[in-house]
Enzyme design. Structure first.
Site, PDB file in Angstrom:
ATOM      1  N   PRO A 107       6.593   4.147   3.890  1.00  0.00           N
ATOM      2  CG  PRO A 107       5.420   6.128   4.234  1.00  0.00           C
ATOM      3  CD  PRO A 107       6.715   5.467   4.517  1.00  0.00           C
ATOM      4  CD  GLU A 333      17.398  27.224  -7.068  1.00  0.00           C
ATOM      5  OE1 GLU A 333      18.079  26.204  -6.836  1.00  0.00           O
ATOM      6  OE2 GLU A 333      16.530  27.642  -6.279  1.00  0.00           O
TER       7      GLU A 333
HETATM    8  P1  ATP Z   1       1.915   2.120   2.751  1.00  0.00           P
HETATM    9  O1  ATP Z   1       2.835   1.849   3.892  1.00  0.00           O
HETATM   10  O2  ATP Z   1       1.818   3.584   2.419  1.00  0.00           O
HETATM   11  O3  ATP Z   1       0.587   1.448   2.842  1.00  0.00           O
HETATM   12  P2  ATP Z   1       2.999   0.027   1.087  1.00  0.00           P
HETATM   13  O4  ATP Z   1       4.393  -0.261   1.553  1.00  0.00           O
HETATM   14  O5  ATP Z   1       1.939  -0.904   1.504  1.00  0.00           O
HETATM   15  O6  ATP Z   1       2.626   1.525   1.427  1.00  0.00           O
HETATM   16  P3  ATP Z   1       2.161  -0.604  -1.545  1.00  0.00           P
HETATM   17  O7  ATP Z   1       0.741  -0.189  -1.325  1.00  0.00           O
HETATM   18  O8  ATP Z   1       2.457  -2.057  -1.545  1.00  0.00           O
HETATM   19  O9  ATP Z   1       3.068   0.133  -0.490  1.00  0.00           O
HETATM   20  O10 ATP Z   1       2.713   0.035  -2.888  1.00  0.00           O
HETATM   21  C1  ATP Z   1       2.025   1.066  -3.576  1.00  0.00           C
HETATM   22  C2  ATP Z   1       2.303   0.945  -5.068  1.00  0.00           C
HETATM   23  O11 ATP Z   1       3.686   1.245  -5.322  1.00  0.00           O
HETATM   24  C3  ATP Z   1       2.117  -0.455  -5.595  1.00  0.00           C
HETATM   25  O12 ATP Z   1       0.820  -0.659  -6.058  1.00  0.00           O
HETATM   26  C4  ATP Z   1       3.125  -0.544  -6.711  1.00  0.00           C
HETATM   27  O13 ATP Z   1       2.607   0.010  -7.895  1.00  0.00           O
HETATM   28  C5  ATP Z   1       4.248   0.350  -6.255  1.00  0.00           C
HETATM   29  N1  ATP Z   1       5.312  -0.398  -5.553  1.00  0.00           N
HETATM   30  C6  ATP Z   1       5.690  -0.229  -4.265  1.00  0.00           C
HETATM   31  N2  ATP Z   1       6.721  -1.022  -3.961  1.00  0.00           N
HETATM   32  C7  ATP Z   1       6.992  -1.737  -5.069  1.00  0.00           C
HETATM   33  C8  ATP Z   1       7.955  -2.736  -5.371  1.00  0.00           C
HETATM   34  N3  ATP Z   1       8.853  -3.148  -4.451  1.00  0.00           N
HETATM   35  N4  ATP Z   1       7.961  -3.271  -6.612  1.00  0.00           N
HETATM   36  C9  ATP Z   1       7.083  -2.850  -7.542  1.00  0.00           C
HETATM   37  N5  ATP Z   1       6.153  -1.903  -7.310  1.00  0.00           N
HETATM   38  C10 ATP Z   1       6.100  -1.340  -6.100  1.00  0.00           C
END
Ligand code: ATP
Length: 500
Positions: A107, A333
């Site tokens: 995620p 700790e």
């Molecule tokens: P999930 O599996 O939980 O749905 P996901 O892999 O689809 O998560 P995203 O929803 O694309 O993740 O990412 C959530 C937020 O985290 C994005 O809006 C962004 O702000 C930040 N983010 C995640 N990955 C990146 C990345 N590789 N580069 C820049 N920002 C990122």
């Protein structure tokens, strides 16, 4: 509008029948029942679910350059998307279109961002939904929603004068898990079947070319029919970023923030092993919030360092343990920290007795350079650090407390990892068919040996523990450097002893 006209005609008919002397009571009852049913189903979203395309506004546009640390995944994805962009050539060459791309990974690594960027790259309409939106107890609803989703994608593309659409289904494992496995499996299976039917119907010369992108972190749960060629035949792994990747992501999320000259993003990237993009985004945001709370106009390195703790452990708590308990937390700790420094000099980043999240106190280690392979010695050292908190309590205070439950859980897990990797006295074994008592004996053997070593060491370090606990109770939080200056002479004496 149509609804209002039909309602008016219906009412007029009922009044006419009543005036003409007919018994209209059964008709009124039936009308009321039908109305109630309609509103119930609508409010539960059974038939009224609407999917909408993301507005083509500039503000929502994501580009591949907004995604950090995923160069390999982006290249793979672009390669697949180029098939969609150059579809004239594809038709000429008789190539079957790519219908589905599956993004897999933990995620918060940027899967949704990648799908959005893909829509921008191919100039497609983007429609996002989650697997859970298709699951209802009522048979046939999920399948109907799948049909609706594809129809919405086509309609939106036509409306926006585009010739392609990307449908993004997050958490596809909810709707696409292996058939026949769910309790209400008939409904689940129908929904999945409908998705397969829709994907099979996608043609290279459709007026609107639809590409399905889906994300999951449980690819093992998916029905094999989804993964066969012609459906999700491209899989792109979107993994946690390495140190360079984390630095890239931090830079992206700090580009709109005023950073002080002392900010060392490289150091922050080093300290955040295991953080996802979402964690790093939150870290940058929390750093800014902390700076603002202090009335600073710029974000300093210490704000970002504190934000790491906040993201890892949760919000600082006002709860203040009693003096005696505070002392126990400090001893615990310091025990962790001393062992950490012994097995990996320079590894303590900070230790504190300020409660945060679930923890009454904690010691943060400087993560090692990203490492993916571990030897038995390394894992044993990890076990020693985990056990050291509780053993320090025993050595200094005479007894242990309930505060070490989580440490022990992790220590047992690490010992299990030694068995699983064939590094225990059992050699290479299948841990799943290992008799429980044998597994128990080997694990407790590993733990007891490490426990003994930790105890011996901490008994010799009793004076050091006393001194550091004293400082920690006054300061509440000390940095790794300060910790090392206090412990240096004790550790040198210890090393002298061990070298002899
Ligand atoms: P999930 O599996 O939980 O749905 P996901 O892999 O689809 O998560 P995203 O929803 O694309 O993740 O990412 C959530 C937020 O985290 C994005 O809006 C962004 O702000 C930040 N983010 C995640 N990955 C990146 C990345 N590789 N580069 C820049 N920002 C990122």
């Amino acid at each position: 509008m149509l609804k209002e006209i039909s309602l008016g005609i219906g009412l007029a008919a009922v009044i006419f029948l009543a005036v003409s002397g007919y018994d209209v009571i059964p008709i009124i009852f039936m009308g009321l029942a039908a109305g109630a049913l309609f509103f119930i189903t609508r409010s539960r979203g059974m038939i009224g679910k609407t999917f909408s395309a993301a507005p083509p506004a500039r503000a929502t546009k994501v580009e591949f350059s907004d995604i950090g640390g995923q160069a390999t995944a982006i290249n793979e994805l672009k390669e697949a998307l180029d098939f969609i962009k150059n579809h004239d050539q594809i038709i000429k060459m008789g190539i079957r279109p790519i219908k589905g791309i599956l993004l897999t990974g933990p995620p918060g690594t940027g899967k949704t961002l990648m799908a959005k960027a893909a829509a921008g790259y191919t100039e497609s309409v983007f429609i996002a939904c989650s697997g859970s939106e298709f699951i209802e107890l009522y048979a046939g609803v999920g399948a109907q929603r799948v049909r609706q989703l594809f129809q919405t994608a086509r309609d939106s593309a036509i409306k926006q004068k585009k010739d392609s659409a990307i449908i993004f289904i997050d958490e596809i494992d909810i709707l696409g898990s292996k058939r026949g496995q769910n309790a209400s499996h008939h409904e689940y299976d129908q929904t999945l079947n409908q998705l397969l039917v829709e994907m099979d119907g996608l043609k290279v010369n459709d007026r609107v070319r639809v590409l399905v992108m889906a994300a999951t972190n449980r690819v093992d749960m998916l029905d094999p029919a989804l993964l066969r060629p012609g459906r999700f035949d491209r899989q792109v792994k979107v993994d946690l970023a390495d140190k360079a990747g984390r630095l890239e992501i931090l830079k992206l999320h700090c580009r709109n923030k005023p950073l002080a000259a002392d900010v060392d993003l490289e150091e922050i990237a080093k300290q955040t092993f295991g953080f996802s993009g979402a964690h790093l985004e939150s870290l940058a945001n929390e750093g800014a919030i902390l700076a603002m709370r202090e009335g600073c106009t710029e974000i300093s390195n210490r704000h970002l360092l504190e934000a790491i703790d906040k993201v890892m452990m949760g919000e600082k708590l006002d709860r203040r343990p009693a003096r005696k308990e505070l002392e126990r937390v400090a001893v615990h700790e310091v025990g962790h920290a001393l062992l950490s420094e012994k097995v990996r000099p320079g590894s303590v980043s900070m230790l504190t007795i300020m409660p945060r999240g679930q923890a009454l106190g904690y010691m943060r280690q400087v993560p090692e350079n990203d490492t993916y392979l571990h030897t038995r010695g390394y894992l044993e050292n990890q076990i020693q650090v985990l056990l050291a908190g509780s053993i320090a309590e025993e050595v200094v205070l005479g007894d242990r407390s309930t505060g070490a439950g989580n440490d022990f859980e992790q220590a047992v897990k690490t010992a299990g990892q030694i068995i699983r990797s064939g590094m225990s006295e059992l050699g290479v074994v299948d841990p799943d068919i290992l008799p429980a008592d044998l597994r128990y004996r080997v694990i407790s053997g590993i733990i007891k040996t490490q426990e003994q070593k930790v105890k011996e060491f901490l008994l010799k370090m009793k004076d050091a523990i006393g001194q550091i606990v004293h400082v920690l109770l006054v300061e509440e939080k000390i940095t790794g450097e300060y910790f090392r200056t206090i412990t240096k002479k004790f550790l040198l004496v210890q090393q002298g002893h061990t070298d002899q």
